[in-house]
Design an enzyme around this catalytic site. Structure first.
Site, short mmCIF file in Angstrom:
data_model
loop_
_atom_site.label_atom_id
_atom_site.label_comp_id
_atom_site.label_asym_id
_atom_site.label_seq_id
_atom_site.Cartn_x
_atom_site.Cartn_y
_atom_site.Cartn_z
N PHE A 27 0.14 -1.13 -0.10
CA PHE A 27 -0.08 -0.29 0.26
C PHE A 27 1.25 0.85 0.02
CE2 PHE A 27 -2.42 -3.08 2.36
CZ PHE A 27 -4.01 -2.29 1.69
N ASP A 28 0.62 1.81 -0.46
CA ASP A 28 1.50 3.84 -1.02
C ASP A 28 -0.27 3.81 0.78
OD1 ASP A 28 2.02 6.43 -1.53
OD2 ASP A 28 -0.13 6.97 -1.89
N PHE A 29 0.73 5.00 0.98
CA PHE A 29 0.34 5.33 2.54
C PHE A 29 -0.70 6.65 2.05
CE2 PHE A 29 1.23 7.88 6.53
CZ PHE A 29 0.72 6.70 7.19
N ASP A 30 -0.51 8.07 2.12
CA ASP A 30 -0.39 9.04 1.28
C ASP A 30 -2.09 8.89 0.45
OD1 ASP A 30 0.25 11.65 3.39
OD2 ASP A 30 1.71 10.48 2.84
N LYS A 161 10.26 6.77 -5.44
CA LYS A 161 9.25 6.21 -6.68
C LYS A 161 8.69 6.95 -7.31
CE LYS A 161 5.85 5.30 -3.76
NZ LYS A 161 4.31 5.35 -2.86
#
Length: 243
Positions: A27-30, A161
């Site tokens: 998962f990405d966070f923000d 990224k």
């Protein structure tokens, strides 16, 4: 073999990949796990208004949210010295850490999704361009830390990224091959990093930015629960874990 029911992502016109063998979800966070768009934009706009009054709008900041802080500052203020970039970054972080501590919120349905993945024996990881200090603070404050097998933050890699290095780092830590992983994100940088690492990707469509950024090259999920549905339907008979 019984014919599978259509997956939720069919409504966006893009077929969902077969997830029967998924062993890890990255998962990405923000903008994917936590709703921090307003907090980030407010902190950056404060800095931009102090340094270059009237030159930038919130829309300019939103377009660059997938980039690292360093990349954003170099984009907004080209030609500065390294010392100046460090000073600008420190000013941003001082303001943002306060806003983050006061206002970070998890998207509805995310805690339930993460708990279900853990119960099913599917590893979850965070792969983000955010600095480790606020990442660790956020996952602990929101009670999400026990759900993750690893966290890959800005300091953990040399290239960030959209480079695939952060995704590959997470896979190496989890000991999961790329074809056995799925990444969820809201920014083009997330999709490019996943593709570069050979990992399936889907948009976190519960985030407004993900719905804006979705380009038709990957499925669009409209809620965390839809990921559970997609995983459970493709894993029927293929896993001892339950979703």
């Amino acid at each position: 073999m019984n014919e599978r029911m259509p997956l939720p992502s069919a409504r966006d016109g893009h077929p969902f990949p077969d997830l029967a063998h998924v062993r890890a979800v990255l998962f990405d966070f923000d903008g994917t796990l936590v709703d921090t768009e307003r907090l980030i934009v407010e902190s950056m706009m404060r800095l931009l208004e102090e340094e270059a009054p009237g030159r930038f709008r919130p829309e300019d900041v939103r377009r660059n949210l997938g980039l690292t802080l360093d990349a954003q500052l170099r984009l907004y203020f080209p030609g500065r010295t390294e010392e100046e970039y460090a000073r600008l970054a420190a000013r941003y972080r001082e303001d943002h850490e306060r806003r983050f501590a006061e206002g970070v919120r998890v998207f509805p349905g995310v805690p339930e999704l993460l708990r279900a993945l853990k119960e099913a024996g599917i590893s979850a990881a965070v792969v983000t361009n955010r600095h480790r200090r606020t990442l660790e603070y956020g996952v602990h404050k929101l009670g999400l830390a026990p759900c993750f097998a690893t966290l890959v933050a800005y300091q953990d890699v040399e290239r960030h990224k959209p480079d695939p290095e952060p995704v590959r780092t997470a896979l190496a830590r989890l000991k999961v091959p790329p074809t056995y992983a799925l990444m969820i994100g809201d920014q083009p940088e997330d999709r490019l990093a996943a593709q570069g690492a050979g990992v399936h990707f889907a948009w976190a469509g519960w985030s407004p930015l993900a719905r804006t950024n979705a380009d038709g090259d990957a499925p669009l999920l409209f809620s965390p629960h839809e990921l559970l549905i997609a995983l459970s339907r493709t894993r029927e008979g293929g896993s001892s874990g339950r979703l």
